[in-house]
Design a protein around this motif. Sequence first.
Motif, short mmCIF file in Angstrom:
data_model
loop_
_atom_site.label_atom_id
_atom_site.label_comp_id
_atom_site.label_asym_id
_atom_site.label_seq_id
_atom_site.Cartn_x
_atom_site.Cartn_y
_atom_site.Cartn_z
N GLN A 178 0.93 -1.52 -0.02
CA GLN A 178 -0.21 0.09 0.47
C GLN A 178 0.91 1.24 -0.32
N ILE A 179 1.99 1.21 0.44
CA ILE A 179 2.92 2.56 0.39
C ILE A 179 3.71 3.03 -0.15
N GLU A 180 3.84 1.91 -1.91
CA GLU A 180 4.25 1.83 -2.53
C GLU A 180 2.94 2.25 -3.28
N PHE A 181 1.86 1.82 -3.65
CA PHE A 181 0.74 3.02 -4.74
C PHE A 181 0.82 3.74 -3.78
N LEU A 182 0.87 4.67 -2.83
CA LEU A 182 0.63 5.68 -2.36
C LEU A 182 2.02 6.42 -3.19
N ARG A 183 3.21 5.87 -2.38
CA ARG A 183 3.92 7.02 -3.21
C ARG A 183 3.36 7.02 -4.55
N VAL A 184 3.35 6.80 -5.85
CA VAL A 184 2.39 6.14 -6.94
C VAL A 184 1.55 7.55 -7.21
N VAL A 185 1.21 7.49 -5.79
CA VAL A 185 -0.55 8.78 -6.05
C VAL A 185 0.12 10.44 -5.46
N ALA A 186 0.98 9.82 -4.89
CA ALA A 186 1.38 11.57 -4.81
C ALA A 186 2.53 12.08 -5.51
N MET A 187 3.36 10.80 -5.94
CA MET A 187 4.07 11.68 -7.48
C MET A 187 3.34 12.12 -8.58
N ALA A 188 2.16 11.16 -8.94
CA ALA A 188 1.00 11.93 -10.56
C ALA A 188 0.57 12.71 -10.09
N GLY A 189 -0.17 13.15 -8.22
CA GLY A 189 -0.26 14.98 -7.76
C GLY A 189 0.63 15.98 -7.78
N VAL A 190 1.28 15.58 -7.52
CA VAL A 190 2.60 16.81 -7.60
C VAL A 190 2.91 17.07 -9.66
N PHE A 191 3.10 16.36 -10.17
CA PHE A 191 3.46 15.97 -11.38
C PHE A 191 2.61 16.71 -11.66
N PHE A 192 0.86 16.32 -11.58
CA PHE A 192 0.09 16.99 -12.52
C PHE A 192 -0.36 18.45 -11.65
N PHE A 193 0.37 18.28 -10.96
CA PHE A 193 -0.52 20.05 -10.60
C PHE A 193 1.09 20.88 -11.41
N HIS A 194 2.11 20.19 -11.25
CA HIS A 194 3.57 20.92 -11.68
C HIS A 194 3.05 21.25 -13.72
N ILE A 195 2.35 20.28 -13.78
CA ILE A 195 1.84 20.30 -15.50
C ILE A 195 0.54 21.81 -15.16
N TRP A 196 -0.06 21.73 -14.82
CA TRP A 196 -0.94 22.66 -14.61
C TRP A 196 -0.43 24.26 -13.99
N SER A 197 0.70 24.39 -13.15
CA SER A 197 1.25 25.67 -12.68
C SER A 197 2.04 26.12 -13.75
N VAL A 198 2.23 25.39 -14.80
CA VAL A 198 3.28 25.47 -16.21
C VAL A 198 1.65 25.77 -17.63
N ILE A 199 0.77 25.84 -17.83
CA ILE A 199 -0.16 25.44 -18.34
C ILE A 199 -1.48 25.84 -17.58
N PRO A 200 -2.07 26.35 -17.03
CA PRO A 200 -2.93 26.99 -16.62
C PRO A 200 -4.67 27.35 -16.78
N GLU A 201 -3.55 27.49 -17.88
CA GLU A 201 -4.97 27.21 -19.32
C GLU A 201 -6.12 25.95 -19.53
N ALA A 202 -5.25 25.32 -19.06
CA ALA A 202 -5.98 24.22 -19.03
C ALA A 202 -7.08 23.67 -18.29
N GLY A 203 -6.45 24.15 -16.99
CA GLY A 203 -6.94 24.00 -16.01
C GLY A 203 -8.78 24.34 -16.04
N THR A 204 -9.24 25.40 -17.32
CA THR A 204 -10.39 26.11 -17.44
C THR A 204 -10.90 26.04 -19.19
N HIS A 205 -9.68 24.97 -20.18
CA HIS A 205 -10.01 25.26 -20.91
C HIS A 205 -10.34 23.68 -21.08
N ASN A 206 -11.31 23.28 -20.90
CA ASN A 206 -11.67 21.62 -20.65
C ASN A 206 -12.86 21.28 -20.82
#
Length: 369
Positions: free
Chosen positions: A7-35
Amino acid sequence: MTKRIPQIEFLRVVAMAGVFFFHIWSVIPEAGTHNPLGPLFGDILAQGYLGVVIFNTITGFVLTLPLAARGGVLDLSYAAFFRRRFGRICPQYYMALALWSGVALFAATASGPPLGRCFLEHALFVHTLDPACFYGIVPALWWMGLVAQFYLFYPLLLRLFVRIGPVKALGGIVAGCFGAWGLLEYLAGRFPDGPFGLLAYMIYFNLPARLPEFAVGMFLAFRWVAARNVPPEDREELPHPASLALAGTTILATALTVTVKDGLPAPAAHFLVCLCTWSFCGMLFALPVTARLGESRMVIRLAAASYSFYLIHQPLLGYAAGMLQGRMSPLAAFWVSAVVVGAFALVGAQLMDKAAAVFFSRGAARKGA
């Protein structure tokens, strides 16, 4: 040797996915509304920064679990402990720091603090104490300073947990750390021309404000060991996973519906979102499917690469956003960045891990010779 907890291994992946997509949104913020989902998509992506809370809690849990199984005894000198912990994180960290510092050297501008100063502070893990440099080179590397602070205080924290017990230790840490943060916020409002505003801002990236996240992991490690030591005939008295999931659902639903969060002081708001994060992870942990996924080869590999992935992915996303801007819609650029940069960063992370393993094993062999 502590058995791997899937379960810890899975949560590591969840955490990394969250940070990764957050950083994509931070550099392409328009994608957060134009969808197709509208602003809701951006609201979801904006919560990805909470992956750091998960990482912090996992760090406290994994570091404490084998020690809790031995009664909380740190059978190493402080010097040996620090050498081992920093020896685990420094090879990849210094490789990433050298890589992105080299890139910054060629793309340097006149603004900002000198690169040499930022590099030195990062190398010494003190950049989170300097408001001019803590976001320098790679903003995501601020987390490394926080982890280093936790390592430095960990032996003392472990002694506290053993001496007064996990419940009292966690309660005291939560009350004391959030209380200190709240006091700074009060002083910042009371004396707006003083240094308290800057201190209240900077404490978010340092101990003691973020210590409760690690302490929760330490507490859970002690509780995990205690649960495993209960005789089989008495284990029915322990909370059933279903009840934990129900409690987590209640806390999460309540926290998410509290519309006054934005009007709360920063310490209270952060405590609320941490509570949401912990309850969400508790629900995932209790699900049988999480354990099955955590045992899959793909999740194990992704979890193993998550640390190096974190170190290198953010600048790649920034460069990708610059290249794709104006060439396609924000949503298309978002998903192209997710796929291409994600794959590229994953390969780079695996290469870094292999290089670090060779470097670390050779260094350890020379010291043992």
